[in-house]
Design a protein around this motif. Structure first.
Motif, PDB file in Angstrom:
ATOM      1  N   GLY A   1      -0.195   3.806  -2.627  1.00  0.00           N
ATOM      2  CA  GLY A   1      -0.333   5.244  -2.399  1.00  0.00           C
ATOM      3  C   GLY A   1       0.404   6.113  -3.239  1.00  0.00           C
ATOM      4  O   GLY A   1      -0.116   7.284  -3.433  1.00  0.00           O
TER       5      GLY A   1
ATOM      6  N   CYS B   1      -2.280   3.769  12.079  1.00  0.00           N
ATOM      7  CA  CYS B   1      -1.679   2.638  12.465  1.00  0.00           C
ATOM      8  C   CYS B   1      -1.373   2.140  13.670  1.00  0.00           C
ATOM      9  O   CYS B   1      -1.197   0.794  14.092  1.00  0.00           O
TER      10      CYS B   1
ATOM     11  N   GLY C   1      -1.782   9.310   9.384  1.00  0.00           N
ATOM     12  CA  GLY C   1      -2.046   7.898   8.958  1.00  0.00           C
ATOM     13  C   GLY C   1      -0.852   6.896   9.997  1.00  0.00           C
ATOM     14  O   GLY C   1      -1.319   5.857  10.346  1.00  0.00           O
TER      15      GLY C   1
ATOM     16  N   LEU D   1      -8.385  -3.544   7.855  1.00  0.00           N
ATOM     17  CA  LEU D   1      -8.653  -2.781   6.962  1.00  0.00           C
ATOM     18  C   LEU D   1      -8.251  -1.311   7.355  1.00  0.00           C
ATOM     19  O   LEU D   1      -7.757  -0.497   6.627  1.00  0.00           O
ATOM     20  N   LEU D   2      -8.484  -0.777   8.507  1.00  0.00           N
ATOM     21  CA  LEU D   2      -8.033   0.427   9.096  1.00  0.00           C
ATOM     22  C   LEU D   2      -6.570   0.565   9.071  1.00  0.00           C
ATOM     23  O   LEU D   2      -6.119   1.624   8.816  1.00  0.00           O
ATOM     24  N   TYR D   3      -5.861  -0.476   9.511  1.00  0.00           N
ATOM     25  CA  TYR D   3      -4.392  -0.301   9.344  1.00  0.00           C
ATOM     26  C   TYR D   3      -3.952  -0.239   7.848  1.00  0.00           C
ATOM     27  O   TYR D   3      -3.256   0.461   7.522  1.00  0.00           O
ATOM     28  N   GLY D   4      -4.576  -1.135   6.788  1.00  0.00           N
ATOM     29  CA  GLY D   4      -4.047  -0.808   5.632  1.00  0.00           C
ATOM     30  C   GLY D   4      -4.464   0.511   5.157  1.00  0.00           C
ATOM     31  O   GLY D   4      -3.572   1.140   4.154  1.00  0.00           O
ATOM     32  N   PHE D   5      -5.596   1.093   5.430  1.00  0.00           N
ATOM     33  CA  PHE D   5      -5.860   2.435   5.023  1.00  0.00           C
ATOM     34  C   PHE D   5      -4.667   3.507   5.497  1.00  0.00           C
ATOM     35  O   PHE D   5      -4.358   4.346   4.931  1.00  0.00           O
TER      36      PHE D   5
ATOM     37  N   LEU E   1      -1.804   3.327   3.382  1.00  0.00           N
ATOM     38  CA  LEU E   1      -2.066   3.794   1.934  1.00  0.00           C
ATOM     39  C   LEU E   1      -1.902   5.384   2.316  1.00  0.00           C
ATOM     40  O   LEU E   1      -1.296   6.090   1.382  1.00  0.00           O
ATOM     41  N   ALA E   2      -2.260   5.868   3.152  1.00  0.00           N
ATOM     42  CA  ALA E   2      -2.477   7.239   3.638  1.00  0.00           C
ATOM     43  C   ALA E   2      -0.890   8.038   3.571  1.00  0.00           C
ATOM     44  O   ALA E   2      -0.493   8.904   2.959  1.00  0.00           O
TER      45      ALA E   2
ATOM     46  N   GLN F   1       0.758  -1.120   0.032  1.00  0.00           N
ATOM     47  CA  GLN F   1      -0.037   0.056   0.137  1.00  0.00           C
ATOM     48  C   GLN F   1       0.895   1.358  -0.099  1.00  0.00           C
ATOM     49  O   GLN F   1       0.610   2.415  -0.343  1.00  0.00           O
TER      50      GLN F   1
END
Length: 406
Positions: free
Chosen positions: A56, A91, A87, A103-107, A110-111, A52
């Motif tokens: 990103g 994490c 971000g 999913l939250l961690y992956g976002f 990505l950020a 990610q």
């Protein structure tokens, strides 16, 4: 002004944040997969989460150019620092072993990758605008070197923090580093600008830039793509071949660290050579040495010989510090540098994504040794492209007069 300019006058504002961003990234990268696994990811999913960061960056390069054009380089760097802090904070949120937590961690990852693209483009544009042409390569190679120093120190700082706080320690190191980078960027002056200049920059579009400079992007841009591919692959081949030889993870890390030291020590001399003799005198040897190190690696049979090949690899990568940024600034049109750099960085990121894919595909078909050798030929192809398409002028003049901090 060119005669009076000194790099040290912008050292803290330009290179301090780069080193701190690198430190934050270096502290975080080694624990991304482990953090994902802690949240319930399989090994393959953890690898996807780690990707990610690159995704990103790839997605954000062009929007980053639009942002820098609209709000300016300094404000873009400040925004990137704020998004990176957010971000990293995401994490640190651990809702346990659950799909929602993963999913939250992956976002969050990505950020951070997207913010990195914004910061990278803005810092390149800022430095390319403020530094006179005769110092450009030294300025940008030092910028790349500052980032590498941070990436080198980051894992050690993260490891120390994790002894006290566990996995969150790495992210806390990142938060402190990014906060420091944000303070330095906040104190840096904006670039001087006029209404006429701002109007001219605002009129430049990505489509128009592609139409105007497509020859540069399909020729020299191809060389940059190939160089980025072999550079990204080098981060994978050392640990993979070390495991193939049966070396311990500790030994593999030491060998990787030795390559990193050689890399860090060679960035400034390379910039001086580029400024005095021309870009080809660094770009071509860098890619040739990188390709040669890949071809030599399958012939190593232990920690000592692998370390020698890794040192050659570190030297080849180190002397090419800043070459992608320097070439991007050299071939920029007089107006629209952020837009041009967005396209330029996109080419580099595409190469970074394709390099490991090539290694993986050939390895799956014919084994790791041949996979590394074929990846090495990418370096030779990059050398040919650089030799053919880098402008022959010894020291390019700036595309436009340098803009002083205002």
């Amino acid at each position: 002004m060119a005669e009076e300019f000194r790099l040290r006058s912008i050292a803290v504002a330009a290179y301090g944040p780069a080193a701190l961003f690198g430190l934050a990234e270096g502290a975080m990268i080694p624990v991304v997969a482990l953090s994902a696994i802690d949240r319930g990811a399989s090994v393959s999913v953890a690898a996807l989460v780690g990707a990610q960061l690159g995704i990103g960056s790839l997605v954000m390069n062009i929007p980053a150019s639009v942002l820098a054009k609209r709000i300016g380089e300094r404000r873009s760097m400040l925004l990137a620092a704020l998004v990176t802090v957010a971000g990293l904070g995401i994490c640190l949120v651990d809702a346990g072993d659950s799909p929602r937590s993963l999913l939250l961690y992956g976002f969050g990852v990505l950020a951070i990758g997207a913010a990195g693209a914004v910061y990278s483009l803005a810092r390149q544009s800022y430095l390319a605008e403020v530094v006179p042409g005769h110092l450009r390569a030294r300025a940008l190679s030092t910028l790349g070197g500052a980032m590498r120093i941070g990436l080198f120190v980051g894992p050690f700082a993260g490891a120390g923090a994790m002894q006290l706080c566990g996995l969150p320690g790495a992210y806390l190191v990142g938060l402190v580093a990014i906060a420091g980078a944000g303070v330095l960027v906040y104190r840096a002056p904006d670039l001087a600008s006029t209404e006429e200049h701002r109007a001219a920059v605002a009129s430049v579009t990505t489509g128009g830039m592609l139409k105007q400079n497509w020859r540069v992007y399909t020729t020299l841009g191809t060389g940059v793509l190939l160089l980025s591919a072999i550079r990204q692959t080098r981060q994978t081949v050392i640990p993979l071949w070390a495991a193939h030889l049966g070396l311990s993870p500790t030994t593999s890390s030491v060998v990787y660290g030795i390559a990193g030291v050689i890399d860090v020590l060679t960035f400034y001399p390379a910039g001086k050579v580029m400024d005095h003799y021309g870009r080809r005198w660094v770009a071509v040897p860098s890619t040739l040495v990188l390709g040669t190190s890949f071809v030599l690696m399958p012939f190593t049979h232990g920690a000592g010989t692998l370390a020698l090949a890794a040192m050659v690899m570190g030297f080849g990568n180190g002397i090419g510090s800043g070459i992608v940024m320097t070439l991007g600034a050299d071939v920029s049109p007089p107006v629209g540098l952020p837009t041009h750099l967005g396209i330029w960085n996109e080419l580099a990121d595409i190469g970074s994504g394709l390099g490991p894919v090539l290694l993986s595909a050939v390895t799956a078909l014919a084994g790791l040794g041949l996979g590394i050798t074929v990846s090495g030929t990418v370096g030779f192809a990059a050398a040919a492209a650089m030799w053919t398409w880098i402008p022959r002028t010894g020291r390019p003049r700036p595309a436009a007069p340098a803009r002083p901090p205002g």
